[in-house]
Scaffold this motif. Structure first.
Motif, PDB file in Angstrom:
ATOM      1  N   MET A   1       0.841  -1.204   0.000  1.00  0.00           N
ATOM      2  CA  MET A   1       0.000   0.000   0.000  1.00  0.00           C
ATOM      3  C   MET A   1       0.876   1.254   0.000  1.00  0.00           C
ATOM      4  SD  MET A   1      -3.120   0.985   2.508  1.00  0.00           S
ATOM      5  CE  MET A   1      -2.103   1.081   3.969  1.00  0.00           C
ATOM      6  N   LYS A  19      -8.378  13.507  -3.973  1.00  0.00           N
ATOM      7  CA  LYS A  19      -9.498  12.743  -4.524  1.00  0.00           C
ATOM      8  C   LYS A  19      -9.286  12.427  -6.002  1.00  0.00           C
ATOM      9  CE  LYS A  19     -12.829  14.169  -1.046  1.00  0.00           C
ATOM     10  NZ  LYS A  19     -14.110  14.816  -0.730  1.00  0.00           N
ATOM     11  N   ALA A  22      -6.902   9.615  -6.211  1.00  0.00           N
ATOM     12  CA  ALA A  22      -7.550   8.343  -5.887  1.00  0.00           C
ATOM     13  C   ALA A  22      -8.313   7.820  -7.100  1.00  0.00           C
ATOM     14  CB  ALA A  22      -8.492   8.526  -4.701  1.00  0.00           C
ATOM     15  N   LYS A  23      -8.943   8.721  -7.787  1.00  0.00           N
ATOM     16  CA  LYS A  23      -9.736   8.331  -8.948  1.00  0.00           C
ATOM     17  C   LYS A  23      -8.820   7.872 -10.087  1.00  0.00           C
ATOM     18  CE  LYS A  23     -14.117   9.511 -10.766  1.00  0.00           C
ATOM     19  NZ  LYS A  23     -15.207  10.439 -10.890  1.00  0.00           N
ATOM     20  N   PHE A  26      -7.639   4.501  -9.466  1.00  0.00           N
ATOM     21  CA  PHE A  26      -8.715   3.551  -9.759  1.00  0.00           C
ATOM     22  C   PHE A  26      -8.789   3.275 -11.268  1.00  0.00           C
ATOM     23  CE2 PHE A  26     -13.164   3.265 -11.197  1.00  0.00           C
ATOM     24  CZ  PHE A  26     -13.425   1.974 -10.782  1.00  0.00           C
ATOM     25  N   SER A  32      -8.214   2.430  -4.174  1.00  0.00           N
ATOM     26  CA  SER A  32      -7.734   3.711  -3.650  1.00  0.00           C
ATOM     27  C   SER A  32      -8.703   4.314  -2.644  1.00  0.00           C
ATOM     28  CB  SER A  32      -7.530   4.694  -4.808  1.00  0.00           C
ATOM     29  OG  SER A  32      -8.763   4.905  -5.480  1.00  0.00           O
ATOM     30  N   GLN A  33      -8.161   5.269  -1.896  1.00  0.00           N
ATOM     31  CA  GLN A  33      -8.920   6.072  -0.927  1.00  0.00           C
ATOM     32  C   GLN A  33      -8.389   7.491  -1.022  1.00  0.00           C
ATOM     33  OE1 GLN A  33      -8.078   5.046   3.143  1.00  0.00           O
ATOM     34  NE2 GLN A  33      -9.660   3.474   3.268  1.00  0.00           N
ATOM     35  N   GLY A  34      -9.250   8.475  -0.969  1.00  0.00           N
ATOM     36  CA  GLY A  34      -8.791   9.865  -0.909  1.00  0.00           C
ATOM     37  C   GLY A  34      -9.590  10.592   0.140  1.00  0.00           C
ATOM     38  N   PHE A  35      -8.894  11.286   1.049  1.00  0.00           N
ATOM     39  CA  PHE A  35      -9.639  11.958   2.120  1.00  0.00           C
ATOM     40  C   PHE A  35      -8.876  13.134   2.695  1.00  0.00           C
ATOM     41  CE2 PHE A  35      -7.274   9.875   5.607  1.00  0.00           C
ATOM     42  CZ  PHE A  35      -6.736   8.776   4.942  1.00  0.00           C
ATOM     43  N   LYS A  57      -8.057  -4.451  -1.992  1.00  0.00           N
ATOM     44  CA  LYS A  57      -9.031  -3.566  -1.340  1.00  0.00           C
ATOM     45  C   LYS A  57      -8.424  -2.945  -0.081  1.00  0.00           C
ATOM     46  CE  LYS A  57     -13.790  -3.678   0.402  1.00  0.00           C
ATOM     47  NZ  LYS A  57     -14.215  -2.336   0.068  1.00  0.00           N
ATOM     48  N   VAL A  59      -8.686  -1.500   3.483  1.00  0.00           N
ATOM     49  CA  VAL A  59      -9.638  -1.559   4.594  1.00  0.00           C
ATOM     50  C   VAL A  59      -9.252  -0.644   5.747  1.00  0.00           C
ATOM     51  CG1 VAL A  59     -10.518  -3.857   4.066  1.00  0.00           C
ATOM     52  CG2 VAL A  59      -8.509  -3.616   5.550  1.00  0.00           C
ATOM     53  N   ILE A  60      -8.001  -0.277   5.815  1.00  0.00           N
ATOM     54  CA  ILE A  60      -7.561   0.553   6.947  1.00  0.00           C
ATOM     55  C   ILE A  60      -8.246   1.914   6.905  1.00  0.00           C
ATOM     56  CG2 ILE A  60      -5.511   1.428   5.722  1.00  0.00           C
ATOM     57  CD1 ILE A  60      -4.080   1.361   8.476  1.00  0.00           C
ATOM     58  N   ARG A  61      -8.632   2.430   8.085  1.00  0.00           N
ATOM     59  CA  ARG A  61      -9.389   3.679   8.152  1.00  0.00           C
ATOM     60  C   ARG A  61      -8.713   4.746   9.004  1.00  0.00           C
ATOM     61  NH1 ARG A  61     -13.037   4.024   4.116  1.00  0.00           N
ATOM     62  NH2 ARG A  61     -13.802   1.919   3.726  1.00  0.00           N
TER      63      ARG A  61
END
Lengths: 176, 386, 86, 297
Positions: A1, A19, A22-23, A26, A32-35, A57, A59-61
């Motif tokens: 990751m 974001k 992230a897209k 993808f 991906s994750q974007g925040f 995938k 999963v970590i938050r």
């Protein structure tokens, strides 16, 4: 990751950059994750945003503490915050600056994203430009996917201009 | 055709409401829910979605308007968080008491004071006894799917209870990630049009809704809700399977979802997005040859007692994570209920992530270490600054 | 059996509740004096005054609570009052 | 001969209202004016309690009650649901009137925010405030509609008190300030005027607000037979002027030939029995000033 941290100022589009990245990832077939950093910052204040990219995938938050990459949207932040805090030993930094070289103790790419943005967009909004530079420097995402993600985010002519700004930066940093 | 987009949890919920073809939306903006109602407003402004959207002046009125609309016989949706949910409190009982299948997104956020816009579960846990079904989603995909499923559950004639889909503020609401968006026609075929039989305001069939519940009838109305909650367990499981058949996604058995439970001596029990981080840690530990399991509670109401008992049979160390506290009893709500459910087991309760305090993988590791050493029932705060 | 949601499906079902038993005084309508102005009809809180097939106004003592508004408002004093005897 | 009033009874007898209840009279009149295509919204209060103790209801029209402070919002939800149902083909070519009938407490106090929201958003509804000038359901506590010097259980007269120390909140003017198409005052003692106003409000698209004065035997302290008489005196003394504001245009709808002295109205009610003639003079002056303001000499 892989984890990327963006530093910007409120209103500069650091969150949007995270974001879009992230897209784009993808579109390259990755997860991906974007925040944003969950703060109360208003326009002008230093802000952070994050992207995670992985082959499986995600999963970590929790928030990102030890990024692989740092992207700095505003050169004045270098004096205000420790942008390389927690950066992994072999981490890479991409900075928007007119300076050709910077010593941050890590492998660092510089780009005059503001100059490119002013030239192409007519406004000093550098998030798409610096994403182009990031993609060019790291090859973590393809230019094609980045442009696609940008065109998704900004509609019509604005999208095209932003995609162009990203491409110019991408080529500029790739050639160096 | 399903299409994948990279979107936030709030957008996923808004898309869910649109796919469910809700007819009346009444909502009031609040952080971190706002994007959900903004996206819905934009769908309507762009002519992509023909719902009536009441821009009410408070959350109390949002729920009141949903009650009025639902009682007239249309599918309704609202969204809120924290103080907004607390302001709705009185109306939540009325929605369930009148047996109205309203669906609401709650973006979990701490309660004041001090004012705090970040995630914990105190807001929705506080509403646990209102007669609402509560689903806690773990990611944005589940958020979208749960909104759709919620209508199917709520409108089931055996249930007729409102459903609250809870997602973690910021952690899901403000995070983009790939979400598969079901085909609109498929969802609409699945849900159909809401046509209540039990109650609708109509001059051609005048009924009285919300009368004075005299002592001779009030207890029965409560027992009805109690029974419907019990039946809901079956219906939620069934909907989970139906959904899998049509949309190819399911969440455990609908009520609970296990991860790595086989041969796990130590199991963490939790709700919401933290389950992702727990999974991350479990995978890491597995590489080191350590076996830890996760039991995710998906529906906190109805509370899946039987399933929990079954899935935790033989497990020695049960650690329960709570993003809320019950002052005075000095445990979290889930911890208390797990203790009541598993009377013969050692339960350790961990208060975590209040008011947006990040729950890191090392916090989870600390919990596991503590749990394995712990000999009796104990509550411990994790991540507290010295 | 209590209905789901305590919904009342029978409109106007209070008619089962004969409130005539509440009366202390009984209004008595003298049809000969009545000019059919409908004043008593519209002011009755119970809707206990009705018009029969012949167009005469009558008082339904099943529901009349004996408030005597009708008697008070009648412009021709056609409604007198007597003590209720039970 | 034409009937003066419609004969259909949409409000059934057998309800538990007090003998001489003004609210019941109002409801009968309002429903006769509105007809069958109506959905009534009640907030918590006397009317809701005495008409619907389960399993009986006095209502022959669809009716809903939820809580105390949200009548405007519940009505808004119903109005939009009707719009949504019309898209599906239900209620074709019918105008269904959403009619909140809500007391002074549920309107002027705890429900003011929801009412204001509903008026501001322009929902098509006929909002009737039935005003008995205190919280009668819970035992005559003062509301913001309780008039100056009236006694209430939370505004009792005493050595240092003349009862309520604030004048009545001017709800119709507050409603009118929302720029809604129709605002009116009415009193149950004037049935034709009241019903005409309700009918007009039903026909108007958008929010309408009718403030109805409705004497209460228990709260005001008088013999049940005097309900109508007291309402009439409230109007004839100028204490409660009848007017309407249609699309911003103000019009007195009933002009008493000569205003009667306020004393006649006051002396009929126990809630004012602690007042001296001097106190009544103060009230008279207050009423005179307000009448002047409204052009009612």
């Amino acid at each position: 990751m892989i984890e990327i941290r963006f530093h910007g100022r409120g209103g500069q589009g650091a969150v949007t950059a995270a974001k879009i990245l992230a897209k784009a990832a993808f579109y390259d077939g990755k997860y991906s994750q974007g925040f944003p950093f969950f703060g109360v910052e208003r326009r002008g204040a230093p802000v952070m945003a994050f992207t995670r990219i992985d082959d499986k995938k995600i999963v970590i938050r929790s928030q990102v503490y030890n990024p692989d990459y740092v992207v700095v949207l505003d050169p004045t932040l270098l004096d205000a915050v420790n942008v390389v805090e927690g950066l992994k030993e072999d981490g890479v930094v991409v900075v928007n600056t007119t300076k050709e070289e910077l010593d941050l103790g890590f492998k660092t790419y510089t780009i005059d994203a503001t100059g490119i943005a002013l030239d192409i967009l007519g406004v000093p909004i550098v998030n798409t430009t610096i994403l182009g530079a990031f993609a060019g420097a790291t090859k973590l995402i393809s230019l094609e996917s980045l442009k696609r993600a940008i065109l998704d985010t900004f509609k019509g002519k604005l999208g095209e201009k932003n995609a162009k700004a990203a491409e110019v930066a991408y080529r500029m940093i790739s050639e160096n | 055709m399903e299409k994948i987009d990279v979107i936030t949890g709030t957008t996923a919920a808004a898309i869910g409401a649109k796919l469910a073809n809700v007819e009346v939306i009444a909502a009031y903006p609040i952080t971190p829910q706002s994007e959900c109602v903004e996206v819905l407003a934009k769908f309507i402004a762009d002519g992509e979605f023909d719902a009536e959207y009441i821009k009410v002046e408070s959350e109390h009125s949002a729920m009141a308007a949903c009650i009025g609309a639902s009682a007239t016989g249309v599918r309704t949706f609202t969204a809120t968080a924290s103080q907004g949910l607390a302001l709705m409190h009185e109306m939540l009982y009325i929605a369930s008491g009148m047996r109205l299948p309203i669906v609401m997104l709650n973006t979990n956020r701490a309660l004041s004071a001090p004012i705090n816009i970040w995630c914990d579960h105190q807001d929705s846990i506080t509403e646990r006894d209102t007669g609402w079904i509560q689903i806690y989603a773990k990611d944005n995909q589940e958020t979208l799917d749960s909104i759709i499923q919620a209508y199917r559950i709520a409108e089931d004639e055996d249930i007729l209870l409102p459903v609250m889909v809870c997602i973690d503020g910021f952690i899901l609401t403000h995070t983009v990630e790939p979400v598969s968006i079901p085909d609109e026609k498929k969802v609409r075929d699945y849900l159909g049009i809401y046509e209540p039989k039990h109650a609708y305001l109509d001059p051609d069939r005048p009924i009285t809704q919300g009368p004075v519940g005299v002592p001779e009838c009030y207890m029965e109305t409560r027992k009805h809700i109690w029974d419907a909650m019990e039946r809901a367990k079956k219906v939620i499981k069934r909907v989970n399977e139906e959904y899998y058949e049509i949309f190819n996604r399911r969440y455990g058995n609908g009520l609970v979802e296990g991860y790595n439970l086989e041969n796990a001596d130590t199991v963490l029990v939790a709700m919401g997005s933290v389950c992702g981080t727990i999974r991350y840690v479990i995978d890491k530990l597995k590489e080191k040859g350590k076996n830890v399991g996760l039991l995710r509670i998906r529906t906190y109401r109805p509370f899946p007692k039987e399933e929990i008992k079954e899935m935790l049979e033989g497990v020695e160390n049960v650690g329960v994570l709570d993003r809320n506290v019950s002052f005075g009893f000095n445990m979290g709500a889930l911890g208390t209920e797990m203790l009541a459910t598993l009377r013969d087991k050692k339960i350790c309760n961990y208060i975590v992530g209040l008011g947006g305090r990040d729950i890191t993988p090392s916090n989870i590791e600390e919990i596991i270490r503590h749990l394995e050493k712990c000999e009796d029932v104990e509550t411990k705060w994790i991540g507290l600054k010295e | 059996m209590v209905t789901i949601g305590a919904i009342i499906y029978e409109p106007g079902s209070t008619v089962r509740n004969k409130t005539g038993s509440w009366r202390t005084f009984r209004p008595v309508l003298n049809s000969e004096k009545c000019i059919k102005c409908e004043i008593c009809y519209i002011f009755c809180p119970e809707g206990a005054i009705y018009e029969d097939e012949k167009g005469n106004f009558k008082i339904n003592y099943d529901y009349c609570k004996g408030c005597l508004i009708c008697s008070k408002e009648c412009p021709t004093n056609a409604i007198t009052r007597i003590r209720e005897e039970k | 001969m034409d009937k003066r009033f419609p004969r259909e009874e949409l409000f059934a007898p057998g309800h538990r209202g007090c003998a001489g209840c003004g609210a019941s009279i109002l409801v009968r009149m309002a429903l006769k004016a509105a007809g069958r295509d109506v959905i009534v919204v009640n907030s918590t209060g006397c009317l809701e309690v005495f008409t619907t103790p389960y399993p009986e209801t006095a209502w022959r029209v669809p009716w809903i009650h939820t809580a105390f402070e949200c009548g405007g919002a519940v009505a808004a939800g119903i109005e939009r649901a009707i719009k949504a149902l019309k898209k599906r083909g239900k209620f074709k070519d019918r105008k269904i009137t959403v009619m909140p009938i809500i007391g002074d407490g549920g309107t002027a106090d705890i429900g003011l925010q929801a009412l204001s929201g509903a008026l501001e958003r322009g929902h098509d509804m006929v909002y009737i405030m039935y005003d008995n000038e205190a919280y009668m359901n819970t035992g005559v506590q003062r509301s913001s509609a309780t008039p100056l010097f009236a006694s209430a259980t939370t505004a009792p007269p005493g050595k240092r008190s003349k009862g309520e120390d604030r004048p009545k909140k001017d709800m119709p003017m507050i409603a009118a300030a929302h720029g809604i198409p129709y605002v009116a005052t009415a009193c149950i003692s004037y049935p034709e005027d009241l019903m005409k106003k309700v009918k007009k409000a039903c026909e108007i698209e958008g929010p309408t607000f009718i403030h109805v004065l409705q004497p209460c035997t228990v709260g005001w302290g008088y013999n049940p037979e005097d309900t109508i008489k007291i309402g009439r005196l409230a109007v004839e003394t100028g204490f409660f002027p009848l007017y309407e504001i249609e699309h911003g245009e103000f019009r007195i709808t009933y002009r008493p030939p000569k205003r009667k002295p306020l004393k006649e109205y006051i002396r009929m009610q126990k809630r004012y029995r602690h007042l001296t003639d001097e106190d009544i003079e103060i009230l008279q002056k207050y009423v005179d000033e307000r009448c002047k303001l409204l052009g009612l000499e």
